[in-house]
Design an enzyme around this catalytic site. Structure first.
Site, PDB file in Angstrom:
ATOM      1  N   TYR A   1       0.833  -1.202   0.000  1.00 10.67           N
ATOM      2  CA  TYR A   1       0.000   0.000   0.000  1.00 10.67           C
ATOM      3  C   TYR A   1       0.871   1.257   0.000  1.00 10.67           C
ATOM      4  O   TYR A   1       0.625   2.200  -0.779  1.00 10.67           O
ATOM      5  CB  TYR A   1      -0.907  -0.019   1.223  1.00 10.67           C
ATOM      6  CG  TYR A   1      -1.792   1.190   1.385  1.00 10.67           C
ATOM      7  CD1 TYR A   1      -2.957   1.324   0.647  1.00 10.67           C
ATOM      8  CD2 TYR A   1      -1.467   2.195   2.297  1.00 10.67           C
ATOM      9  CE1 TYR A   1      -3.787   2.431   0.808  1.00 10.67           C
ATOM     10  CE2 TYR A   1      -2.280   3.304   2.465  1.00 10.67           C
ATOM     11  CZ  TYR A   1      -3.434   3.418   1.720  1.00 10.67           C
ATOM     12  OH  TYR A   1      -4.244   4.515   1.874  1.00 10.67           O
TER      13      TYR A   1
ATOM     14  N   LYS B   1       1.034   4.125  -2.958  1.00  9.34           N
ATOM     15  CA  LYS B   1       0.672   5.523  -2.745  1.00  9.34           C
ATOM     16  C   LYS B   1       1.840   6.458  -3.065  1.00  9.34           C
ATOM     17  O   LYS B   1       1.628   7.599  -3.502  1.00  9.34           O
ATOM     18  CB  LYS B   1       0.188   5.727  -1.308  1.00  9.34           C
ATOM     19  CG  LYS B   1      -1.139   5.019  -1.017  1.00  9.34           C
ATOM     20  CD  LYS B   1      -2.247   5.480  -1.955  1.00  9.34           C
ATOM     21  CE  LYS B   1      -3.590   4.875  -1.610  1.00  9.34           C
ATOM     22  NZ  LYS B   1      -4.682   5.378  -2.469  1.00  9.34           N
TER      23      LYS B   1
END
Length: 294
Positions: free
Chosen positions: A162, A166
């Site tokens: 994640y 990002k």
């Protein structure tokens, strides 16, 4: 007149959490909204999260249609743009909020999990943005808001995939900002803290109410405004506050022919103490750095 009257927006991940808040806020400002959310869970009537957000917008006097595609599928990007153009004849705003977390410790990361997170968060963002940007560039106008996370700035334990995704979105947004500005297409990235289905389990109860998703939606509304000239910004927002973030290089210091770890640490300290440098894009950073060395 509302600030977005006549505008048309796509919001991915718009069925729940932050995406829902963004879709509803844009509709309140007057925009027509294509609400995208993967059709993973439906009720007894066969209706999904996107349908309920559309119902809410329409009940309030707004305009919206639902899309149920998975953003990692290239066909979804084309379908979203087609829905905007076929229904309302234009596309002005793209908000990419669809994301998954896929938590795993880095040393335990599996190839399948990493690939799945990247496919939704990075490829999905890129496909929808690129399809939207093509239409916007031809029209000579457009506003793109990519949703990332401070995990992409600082890293975050247990969510390596994640965090990597990002960070990629932040770089992608800054690249799109540099490319689109000359054609009237402005791109910014929002890093929100909010209580959502993704974060509520680990959210400190003291912060849950103060960090409702709808409180950061006005930042998206302002960035989507056709009168806005803001471009290439990274904005951290939560509750009633915001911070601007940036990629920063320290002062330039000169290398020597050989370096010990202590030497390198000393140079790092001197660079940190020097004047900070920020740039619109990497080529600008390279030229500035090179000019100090020749």
């Amino acid at each position: 007149m509302s600030t977005l009257d006549g505008q048309v927006a796509i919001v991915t991940g718009g069925g729940k959490g932050l995406g829902r808040a963004f879709a509803i806020h844009l509709a309140e400002l007057g925009a027509a909204v294509v609400v995208n959310n993967r059709n993973r869970v439906v009720d007894a009537d066969g209706r999904s999260a996107a349908d309920y957000v559309v119902d809410e917008i329409v009940a309030a006097g707004g305009r919206a249609v639902a899309n149920y595609g998975d953003v990692s599928d290239p066909a979804t990007a084309d379908a979203l743009v087609a829905a905007a153009l076929d229904t309302w004849g234009r596309l002005d705003i793209c908000v990419t909020s669809a994301a998954i977390s896929g938590p795993q410790m880095f040393h335990s990361t599996t190839a399948d999990n990493f690939a799945h997170v990247m496919a939704i968060n990075v490829t999905g963002t890129a496909l929808v943005t690129a399809a939207s940007m093509k239409v916007m560039r031809e029209a000579g106008r457009g506003r793109i808001i990519m949703i990332a996370s401070t995990a992409g700035l600082h890293g975050e334990p247990t969510v390596s995939a994640y965090a990597a995704s990002k960070g990629a979105i932040i770089a992608l947004a800054r690249t799109a900002a540099a490319e689109g500005a000359r054609r009237g297409v402005l791109t910014n990235v929002l890093l929100p803290y909010a209580t959502t289905q993704m974060t509520e389990e680990g959210m400190d109860p003291r912060f849950a109410e103060a960090m409702r998703a709808e409180l950061v939606a006005p930042v998206v509304g302002a960035l989507a405004d056709p009168t806005s000239t803001i471009n290439g910004q990274v904005i951290v927002a939560a509750g009633s506050g915001m911070r601007v973030a940036d990629s920063v290089e320290g002062g330039t210091v000169m290398l020597t022919d050989s370096l010990t770890p202590d030497d390198l640490q000393s140079l790092i300290d001197k660079s940190r103490a020097g004047s900070p440098h920020t740039y619109e894009h990497a080529l600008e950073a390279f030229k500035d750095f090179a000019s100090e060395l020749v």
